[in-house]
Write an enzyme that holds these catalytic residues in place. Structure first.
Site, PDB file in Angstrom:
ATOM      1  N   HIS A 183      80.469 -29.202 136.380  1.00  0.00           N
ATOM      2  CA  HIS A 183      81.374 -29.227 137.539  1.00  0.00           C
ATOM      3  C   HIS A 183      82.698 -29.826 137.117  1.00  0.00           C
ATOM      4  O   HIS A 183      82.849 -30.300 135.983  1.00  0.00           O
ATOM      5  CB  HIS A 183      80.765 -30.049 138.688  1.00  0.00           C
ATOM      6  CG  HIS A 183      80.560 -31.504 138.358  1.00  0.00           C
ATOM      7  ND1 HIS A 183      79.373 -32.004 137.857  1.00  0.00           N
ATOM      8  CD2 HIS A 183      81.394 -32.581 138.433  1.00  0.00           C
ATOM      9  CE1 HIS A 183      79.483 -33.310 137.663  1.00  0.00           C
ATOM     10  NE2 HIS A 183      80.715 -33.695 137.994  1.00  0.00           N
ATOM     11  N   HIS A 193      76.743 -30.694 143.089  1.00  0.00           N
ATOM     12  CA  HIS A 193      78.132 -30.236 143.239  1.00  0.00           C
ATOM     13  C   HIS A 193      78.489 -29.256 142.135  1.00  0.00           C
ATOM     14  O   HIS A 193      78.016 -29.357 141.013  1.00  0.00           O
ATOM     15  CB  HIS A 193      79.151 -31.371 143.319  1.00  0.00           C
ATOM     16  CG  HIS A 193      79.114 -32.395 142.218  1.00  0.00           C
ATOM     17  ND1 HIS A 193      77.999 -32.700 141.490  1.00  0.00           N
ATOM     18  CD2 HIS A 193      80.087 -33.198 141.729  1.00  0.00           C
ATOM     19  CE1 HIS A 193      78.284 -33.646 140.616  1.00  0.00           C
ATOM     20  NE2 HIS A 193      79.550 -33.963 140.732  1.00  0.00           N
ATOM     21  N   HIS A 230      88.175 -34.980 136.029  1.00  0.00           N
ATOM     22  CA  HIS A 230      87.290 -34.756 134.888  1.00  0.00           C
ATOM     23  C   HIS A 230      86.605 -33.407 134.952  1.00  0.00           C
ATOM     24  O   HIS A 230      86.422 -32.835 136.020  1.00  0.00           O
ATOM     25  CB  HIS A 230      86.231 -35.859 134.777  1.00  0.00           C
ATOM     26  CG  HIS A 230      85.214 -35.896 135.893  1.00  0.00           C
ATOM     27  ND1 HIS A 230      85.371 -36.648 137.028  1.00  0.00           N
ATOM     28  CD2 HIS A 230      84.011 -35.279 136.043  1.00  0.00           C
ATOM     29  CE1 HIS A 230      84.326 -36.502 137.809  1.00  0.00           C
ATOM     30  NE2 HIS A 230      83.478 -35.662 137.245  1.00  0.00           N
ATOM     31  N   HIS A 252      76.271 -42.882 139.847  1.00  0.00           N
ATOM     32  CA  HIS A 252      77.055 -42.714 141.064  1.00  0.00           C
ATOM     33  C   HIS A 252      76.130 -42.845 142.282  1.00  0.00           C
ATOM     34  O   HIS A 252      75.018 -42.295 142.273  1.00  0.00           O
ATOM     35  CB  HIS A 252      77.651 -41.306 141.151  1.00  0.00           C
ATOM     36  CG  HIS A 252      78.618 -40.938 140.077  1.00  0.00           C
ATOM     37  ND1 HIS A 252      79.765 -41.637 139.804  1.00  0.00           N
ATOM     38  CD2 HIS A 252      78.641 -39.873 139.230  1.00  0.00           C
ATOM     39  CE1 HIS A 252      80.433 -41.030 138.836  1.00  0.00           C
ATOM     40  NE2 HIS A 252      79.773 -39.961 138.458  1.00  0.00           N
ATOM     41  N   TYR A 291      81.915 -41.714 132.126  1.00  0.00           N
ATOM     42  CA  TYR A 291      83.257 -41.121 132.085  1.00  0.00           C
ATOM     43  C   TYR A 291      83.939 -41.610 130.810  1.00  0.00           C
ATOM     44  O   TYR A 291      83.905 -42.807 130.498  1.00  0.00           O
ATOM     45  CB  TYR A 291      84.123 -41.599 133.245  1.00  0.00           C
ATOM     46  CG  TYR A 291      83.856 -41.037 134.624  1.00  0.00           C
ATOM     47  CD1 TYR A 291      83.351 -39.765 134.833  1.00  0.00           C
ATOM     48  CD2 TYR A 291      84.201 -41.801 135.743  1.00  0.00           C
ATOM     49  CE1 TYR A 291      83.171 -39.275 136.122  1.00  0.00           C
ATOM     50  CE2 TYR A 291      84.025 -41.313 137.031  1.00  0.00           C
ATOM     51  CZ  TYR A 291      83.508 -40.051 137.216  1.00  0.00           C
ATOM     52  OH  TYR A 291      83.344 -39.578 138.493  1.00  0.00           O
ATOM     53  N   GLU A 328      83.040 -36.070 131.553  1.00  0.00           N
ATOM     54  CA  GLU A 328      81.860 -36.806 131.994  1.00  0.00           C
ATOM     55  C   GLU A 328      80.628 -36.230 131.298  1.00  0.00           C
ATOM     56  O   GLU A 328      80.498 -35.015 131.172  1.00  0.00           O
ATOM     57  CB  GLU A 328      81.702 -36.649 133.519  1.00  0.00           C
ATOM     58  CG  GLU A 328      80.456 -37.323 134.104  1.00  0.00           C
ATOM     59  CD  GLU A 328      80.360 -37.173 135.618  1.00  0.00           C
ATOM     60  OE1 GLU A 328      80.628 -36.067 136.138  1.00  0.00           O
ATOM     61  OE2 GLU A 328      80.025 -38.173 136.285  1.00  0.00           O
TER      62      GLU A 328
HETATM   63 FE    FE Z   1      81.446 -35.641 137.959  1.00  0.00          FE
END
Ligand code: FE
Length: 309
Positions: A154, A201, A216, A248, A257, A267
């Site tokens: 993503h 995502h 990112h 997260h 990251y 990432e």
């Molecule tokens: Fe991410």
């Protein structure tokens, strides 16, 4: 077939300051597979388990950042339909001819109100992951080189007008909202996470005054242990690390990251849950943004909000 329309993130084209230094970084440290170079000097990479020709393209330029992010759609009829839908919605689309990107069919490109160029395409040569399609081995030697992510997973993009961007992705492109962080007054979204699939995502956006910014690109690892191993490899190679390894709260993804030699954040990521389109979105209030970003430390790292390319 249940999965139609936009299938998945297909490619990112990212600007780097020094091409050969970046090739060494993406090939030997991140461990992508170099799959081609074109007449414009662009270098093409794929992750070891991806089947299409490339997912990450770098181009030498004076400034780092992202040129465009592309999604693969089901077929050519879908591409035509989505182009018509985007135009009916009021967006201007342009056609990039087949072959402009190596081994890639015609692309439909449009600019988001956030200043980012998004592309749709239906065709890219399937080169396979090297294990074949009959009695394949579970992995190949390419997985063992560098960090060795599985796929481009993503991107998170920063720019203005995120509410309008959300409408385009949900009303035209068939995405759904998975999670969001509210603005401090609770009236709007500071950041949104959108899926076109069963993934937590496929693309995310955060509200930011400057248009067209890259936060990112994210590369999927197979396990938390592989994320920790990625951290070891980053340190062995003196890679500039931003946050993590941590988890997260938003998406529940486990993450590091870090920055490439040009300052583009990337990432290494694994996990998260698998949402369905009928799920109600999860909401984070702004005062819990720190947990959303870094759940164990509960820290809204300054760089997350301010460092983009
Ligand atoms: Fe991410």
């Amino acid at each position: 077939m249940a999965m139609t329309g936009v299938l998945r993130p297909g490619h990112a084209q990212v600007r780097v300051l020094n091409l050969e230094e970046s090739v060494r970084f993406y090939r030997d440290v991140l461990g992508l597979v170099e799959t081609g170079r074109d007449a414009q000097g662009r270098v093409y990479f794929k992750c070891w388990d991806e089947r299409d020709h490339h997912s990450y393209v770098i181009r030498e330029a004076d400034e780092a950042g992202i040129d465009f992010f592309g999604f693969k759609v089901l077929d050519k009829a879908t591409l035509e339909q989505l182009d018509a839908d985007l135009q009916a919605y009021g967006l201007t689309t342009t056609r990039i001819p087949a072959g402009d990107l190596l081994e890639t069919g015609e692309r439909v490109r449009f600019e988001l109100p956030s200043g980012h160029l998004i592309e749709l395409y239906a065709e890219k040569t399937a080169v396979g992951n090297g294990a074949g399609l009959v009695n394949p081995a579970p992995w190949t030697q390419a997985r063992e080189h560098g960090i060795g992510p599985v796929r481009l997973d993503h991107t998170l993009l920063y720019g203005p007008n995120v509410a309008e961007v959300q409408k385009i992705f949900t009303e035209v492109l068939g995405f759904y909202l998975v999670e969001r962080v509210l603005t401090p007054d609770g009236q709007g979204n500071a950041a949104i996470w959108l899926s076109c699939s069963h993934k937590v995502h496929d693309i995310a956006f955060a509200e930011y005054p400057e248009p067209g910014k890259l936060h990112h690109c994210s590369f999927l690892m197979e396990s938390w242990e592989q994320v920790l191993r990625a951290g070891d490899i980053m340190s062995m190679n003196l890679v500039n690390v931003d946050i993590g390894p941590t988890r997260h709260g938003v998406t529940r993804g486990c993450t590091i990251y870090a920055w490439d030699p040009s300052g583009n954040r990337f990432e290494t990521f694994m996990g998260g849950y698998q949402p369905y389109p009928d799920y109600e979105p999860i909401t984070w209030t702004f005062d819990n943004f720190g947990q959303g970003l870094d759940y164990p430390q509960r820290k809204l790292h300054e760089t997350f909000l301010t460092v983009v390319t």
